[in-house]
Design a protein around this motif. Structure first.
Motif, PDB file in Angstrom:
ATOM      1  N   ALA A   1       0.817  -1.214   0.000  1.00 31.11           N
ATOM      2  CA  ALA A   1       0.000   0.000   0.000  1.00 31.11           C
ATOM      3  C   ALA A   1       0.843   1.254   0.000  1.00 31.11           C
ATOM      4  O   ALA A   1       0.390   2.317  -0.367  1.00 31.11           O
ATOM      5  N   ILE A   2       2.116   1.134   0.422  1.00 30.40           N
ATOM      6  CA  ILE A   2       3.004   2.287   0.460  1.00 30.40           C
ATOM      7  C   ILE A   2       4.227   1.959  -0.371  1.00 30.40           C
ATOM      8  O   ILE A   2       5.056   1.144   0.018  1.00 30.40           O
ATOM      9  N   PRO A   3       4.362   2.591  -1.563  1.00 32.14           N
ATOM     10  CA  PRO A   3       5.484   2.271  -2.433  1.00 32.14           C
ATOM     11  C   PRO A   3       6.811   2.614  -1.770  1.00 32.14           C
ATOM     12  O   PRO A   3       6.875   3.468  -0.896  1.00 32.14           O
ATOM     13  N   PRO A   4       7.899   1.950  -2.164  1.00 31.47           N
ATOM     14  CA  PRO A   4       9.207   2.278  -1.613  1.00 31.47           C
ATOM     15  C   PRO A   4       9.632   3.673  -2.033  1.00 31.47           C
ATOM     16  O   PRO A   4       9.045   4.289  -2.918  1.00 31.47           O
ATOM     17  N   ALA A   5      10.662   4.185  -1.369  1.00 30.18           N
ATOM     18  CA  ALA A   5      11.117   5.544  -1.660  1.00 30.18           C
ATOM     19  C   ALA A   5      11.525   5.668  -3.125  1.00 30.18           C
ATOM     20  O   ALA A   5      12.064   4.741  -3.726  1.00 30.18           O
ATOM     21  N   PHE A   6      11.291   6.839  -3.670  1.00 31.26           N
ATOM     22  CA  PHE A   6      11.657   7.104  -5.057  1.00 31.26           C
ATOM     23  C   PHE A   6      13.078   7.671  -5.084  1.00 31.26           C
ATOM     24  O   PHE A   6      13.911   7.323  -4.261  1.00 31.26           O
ATOM     25  N   ALA A   7      13.387   8.532  -6.016  1.00 30.35           N
ATOM     26  CA  ALA A   7      14.693   9.162  -6.096  1.00 30.35           C
ATOM     27  C   ALA A   7      14.854  10.131  -4.938  1.00 30.35           C
ATOM     28  O   ALA A   7      13.938  10.356  -4.154  1.00 30.35           O
ATOM     29  N   GLN A   8      16.023  10.720  -4.836  1.00 31.76           N
ATOM     30  CA  GLN A   8      16.309  11.606  -3.730  1.00 31.76           C
ATOM     31  C   GLN A   8      15.369  12.806  -3.691  1.00 31.76           C
ATOM     32  O   GLN A   8      15.167  13.381  -2.639  1.00 31.76           O
ATOM     33  N   THR A   9      14.824  13.192  -4.835  1.00 31.67           N
ATOM     34  CA  THR A   9      13.948  14.350  -4.883  1.00 31.67           C
ATOM     35  C   THR A   9      12.491  13.991  -4.601  1.00 31.67           C
ATOM     36  O   THR A   9      11.623  14.832  -4.687  1.00 31.67           O
ATOM     37  N   SER A  10      12.229  12.730  -4.288  1.00 25.91           N
ATOM     38  CA  SER A  10      10.883  12.329  -3.907  1.00 25.91           C
ATOM     39  C   SER A  10      10.748  12.467  -2.395  1.00 25.91           C
ATOM     40  O   SER A  10      11.527  11.885  -1.642  1.00 25.91           O
ATOM     41  N   VAL A  11       9.765  13.230  -1.974  1.00 26.62           N
ATOM     42  CA  VAL A  11       9.592  13.522  -0.552  1.00 26.62           C
ATOM     43  C   VAL A  11       8.183  13.125  -0.132  1.00 26.62           C
ATOM     44  O   VAL A  11       7.199  13.515  -0.774  1.00 26.62           O
ATOM     45  N   ARG A  12       8.101  12.366   0.946  1.00 26.39           N
ATOM     46  CA  ARG A  12       6.805  11.955   1.483  1.00 26.39           C
ATOM     47  C   ARG A  12       6.387  12.924   2.587  1.00 26.39           C
ATOM     48  O   ARG A  12       7.043  13.038   3.625  1.00 26.39           O
ATOM     49  N   VAL A  13       5.277  13.623   2.371  1.00 27.04           N
ATOM     50  CA  VAL A  13       4.730  14.575   3.338  1.00 27.04           C
ATOM     51  C   VAL A  13       3.456  13.961   3.912  1.00 27.04           C
ATOM     52  O   VAL A  13       2.612  13.445   3.175  1.00 27.04           O
ATOM     53  N   ALA A  14       3.312  14.036   5.232  1.00 32.40           N
ATOM     54  CA  ALA A  14       2.191  13.353   5.878  1.00 32.40           C
ATOM     55  C   ALA A  14       1.589  14.216   6.977  1.00 32.40           C
ATOM     56  O   ALA A  14       2.210  15.163   7.483  1.00 32.40           O
ATOM     57  N   THR A  15       0.364  13.869   7.345  1.00 33.16           N
ATOM     58  CA  THR A  15      -0.289  14.461   8.508  1.00 33.16           C
ATOM     59  C   THR A  15      -0.947  13.337   9.297  1.00 33.16           C
ATOM     60  O   THR A  15      -1.413  12.349   8.718  1.00 33.16           O
ATOM     61  N   TYR A  16      -0.967  13.497  10.639  1.00 29.71           N
ATOM     62  CA  TYR A  16      -1.462  12.402  11.477  1.00 29.71           C
ATOM     63  C   TYR A  16      -1.943  12.965  12.802  1.00 29.71           C
ATOM     64  O   TYR A  16      -1.169  13.548  13.565  1.00 29.71           O
ATOM     65  N   ASN A  17      -3.233  12.793  13.080  1.00 29.13           N
ATOM     66  CA  ASN A  17      -3.773  13.138  14.387  1.00 29.13           C
ATOM     67  C   ASN A  17      -3.571  11.935  15.298  1.00 29.13           C
ATOM     68  O   ASN A  17      -4.314  10.961  15.240  1.00 29.13           O
ATOM     69  N   THR A  18      -2.563  12.013  16.145  1.00 28.34           N
ATOM     70  CA  THR A  18      -2.162  10.879  16.968  1.00 28.34           C
ATOM     71  C   THR A  18      -3.105  10.611  18.140  1.00 28.34           C
ATOM     72  O   THR A  18      -3.104   9.502  18.680  1.00 28.34           O
ATOM     73  N   GLU A  19      -3.859  11.638  18.559  1.00 32.36           N
ATOM     74  CA  GLU A  19      -4.719  11.531  19.748  1.00 32.36           C
ATOM     75  C   GLU A  19      -3.938  11.063  20.976  1.00 32.36           C
ATOM     76  O   GLU A  19      -4.462  10.375  21.852  1.00 32.36           O
ATOM     77  N   LEU A  20      -2.682  11.464  21.084  1.00 32.17           N
ATOM     78  CA  LEU A  20      -1.846  11.056  22.208  1.00 32.17           C
ATOM     79  C   LEU A  20      -2.027  11.937  23.441  1.00 32.17           C
ATOM     80  O   LEU A  20      -1.457  11.648  24.493  1.00 32.17           O
ATOM     81  N   SER A  21      -2.797  13.012  23.325  1.00 33.93           N
ATOM     82  CA  SER A  21      -2.940  13.949  24.428  1.00 33.93           C
ATOM     83  C   SER A  21      -3.425  13.263  25.699  1.00 33.93           C
ATOM     84  O   SER A  21      -4.244  12.346  25.674  1.00 33.93           O
ATOM     85  N   ARG A  22      -2.898  13.717  26.822  1.00 37.21           N
ATOM     86  CA  ARG A  22      -3.268  13.170  28.118  1.00 37.21           C
ATOM     87  C   ARG A  22      -4.017  14.223  28.946  1.00 37.21           C
ATOM     88  O   ARG A  22      -4.161  15.363  28.541  1.00 37.21           O
ATOM     89  N   LYS A  23      -4.479  13.831  30.137  1.00 38.31           N
ATOM     90  CA  LYS A  23      -5.344  14.679  30.961  1.00 38.31           C
ATOM     91  C   LYS A  23      -4.590  15.701  31.812  1.00 38.31           C
ATOM     92  O   LYS A  23      -5.214  16.544  32.456  1.00 38.31           O
ATOM     93  N   GLY A  24      -3.282  15.620  31.841  1.00 34.90           N
ATOM     94  CA  GLY A  24      -2.521  16.555  32.656  1.00 34.90           C
ATOM     95  C   GLY A  24      -1.126  16.746  32.105  1.00 34.90           C
ATOM     96  O   GLY A  24      -0.613  15.892  31.363  1.00 34.90           O
ATOM     97  N   PRO A  25      -0.466  17.865  32.447  1.00 30.56           N
ATOM     98  CA  PRO A  25       0.887  18.118  31.947  1.00 30.56           C
ATOM     99  C   PRO A  25       1.866  17.071  32.455  1.00 30.56           C
ATOM    100  O   PRO A  25       1.817  16.650  33.615  1.00 30.56           O
ATOM    101  N   GLY A  26       2.750  16.621  31.581  1.00 32.21           N
ATOM    102  CA  GLY A  26       3.770  15.651  31.943  1.00 32.21           C
ATOM    103  C   GLY A  26       3.349  14.200  31.817  1.00 32.21           C
ATOM    104  O   GLY A  26       4.212  13.307  31.815  1.00 32.21           O
ATOM    105  N   LEU A  27       2.054  13.944  31.696  1.00 32.41           N
ATOM    106  CA  LEU A  27       1.592  12.551  31.659  1.00 32.41           C
ATOM    107  C   LEU A  27       1.961  11.858  30.346  1.00 32.41           C
ATOM    108  O   LEU A  27       2.270  10.662  30.332  1.00 32.41           O
ATOM    109  N   LEU A  28       1.932  12.607  29.247  1.00 27.77           N
ATOM    110  CA  LEU A  28       2.321  12.001  27.977  1.00 27.77           C
ATOM    111  C   LEU A  28       3.808  11.662  27.999  1.00 27.77           C
ATOM    112  O   LEU A  28       4.210  10.582  27.539  1.00 27.77           O
ATOM    113  N   LEU A  29       4.625  12.557  28.540  1.00 28.30           N
ATOM    114  CA  LEU A  29       6.054  12.275  28.640  1.00 28.30           C
ATOM    115  C   LEU A  29       6.292  11.036  29.495  1.00 28.30           C
ATOM    116  O   LEU A  29       7.121  10.177  29.150  1.00 28.30           O
TER     117      LEU A  29
END
Length: 353
Positions: free
Chosen positions: A6-34
């Motif tokens: 589903a994801i082709p291998p890298a192309f030439a050096q000038t081929s760049v894969r740009v992505a976006t991803y909502n990880t939903e990693l947020s936690r309920k308090g500061p420092g908890l994700l760390l």
């Protein structure tokens, strides 16, 4: 590292894969994700890190990552991705509007300091921020951060109801920013060429009342990028650029003011590669849009799976390939993507000349 058809291998050096991803990693308090990242045993963190590593993006915008001033959490997460076989040399994040106190009762419940009284919903300052990871240098010194712009200062802002009633109180009007999380214009230096990332995470167009405050804000956050391209907020991007992030709006299904996302997708200055999931995809109940384009799997039937995340390159760039990371069950990763987030990583391969 595993590879997928589903994801082709890298192309030439000038081929760049740009992505976006909502990880939903947020936690309920500061420092908890760390804390959870450093444990190296948190199932969601490890799944999200594997999703990113297996997708091999060169540049990725993340949403749902808690912010700290020194980017300790972000770098720790970068190290977990590295542990799964993919390394980003450069990271960037600016302070988000989420959780940023306003001192005003924005939601009108008679209390101050609640999550809905912040510039963007948040239980603490920095909750659910954005971040960029890149294998190429990020020119943060040339950042144009539009996140502090007030909503009422935007041309044609949807701040008045049909009967003339203001959507915001006078007190709210003076402080309410347009950006729920942020609007960043960040250049990345790729093979000697600058490509600007127009990054954002818009408000969900729900969780409000008949005044449709969130729906209006979502609309204006999306339309904002067209104003930037029109030069209303300084010189328009002179180099190649990519509009990317979580717009929280599907062009066909679900709630929201559809005209906003249609305006962006139909803009001749942008390309919509229409990234798709691999293989056959079942249609959700009551939906009519192409389910292969859906980027989030919210519970059925309301709102259900929708297309809300976008990677839209400028028209001068050449699109080589695109897709949504959602490997089939027989790929040996059953449950990985759903364990990581309800959202799916969206990627586009671009030819940089």
């Amino acid at each position: 590292m595993l590879a997928f058809a589903a994801i082709p291998p890298a192309f030439a050096q000038t081929s760049v894969r740009v992505a976006t991803y909502n990880t939903e990693l947020s936690r309920k308090g500061p420092g908890l994700l760390l804390r959870d990242i450093r444990s190296e045993t948190d199932e969601q963190v490890e799944a999200a890190a594997r999703v990113i590593a297996y997708s091999t993006p060169d540049v990725i915008l993340l949403q749902g990552v808690d912010y700290d001033h020194d980017l300790v959490t972000l770098r720790a997460f970068r190290d977990r991705i590295d542990a799964h076989g993919w390394y980003f040399a450069h990271v960037f994040a600016a302070r988000p509007n989420s959780g940023l106190a306003t001192g005003v009762d924005l939601d009108g419940d008679g209390r101050l300091g609640a999550p809905r009284d912040a510039q963007g919903y948040g239980e603490f300052a920095g909750q659910g921020g954005m971040a960029i990871m890149s294998r190429y240098p990020i020119r943060s010194e040339a950042l144009r951060d539009h996140s502090a712009r007030l909503w009422h200062e935007m041309p044609d802002a949807l701040l008045t109801q049909s009967d003339g009633t203001p959507v915001l109180t006078d007190a709210a009007m003076k402080v309410q920013r347009l950006s729920t999380v942020g609007h960043w214009d960040v250049p990345v230096e790729i093979e000697g060429r600058s490509v600007r990332l127009l990054a954002f995470h818009a408000s969900p167009p729900v969780f409000d009342g008949p005044e449709d405050r969130n729906g209006r804000r979502n609309h204006d956050e999306i339309v904002f990028w067209q104003h930037v391209m029109d030069g209303l907020y300084g010189p328009p991007p002179q180099s190649s650029f990519v509009v990317l992030g979580d717009a929280n709006l599907d062009p066909i299904d679900g709630d929201g003011r559809k005209s906003a996302i249609h305006r962006l997708l139909d803009d001749s200055r942008l390309i919509d590669p229409e990234p798709r999931k691999p293989g056959p995809v079942a249609q959700g109940p009551g939906h009519v849009g192409d389910p292969a384009l859906d980027t989030v799997a919210w519970p059925e039937p309301d709102p259900g799976s929708l297309r809300v995340s976008y990677v839209l390159p400028s028209a001068d760039l050449r699109v080589l390939e695109s897709g949504i990371f959602d490997p089939p069950a027989d790929a040996g990763l059953k449950g990985l993507v759903s364990k990581a987030s309800r959202h799916r990583l969206v990627w586009v391969d671009l030819q940089i000349e």
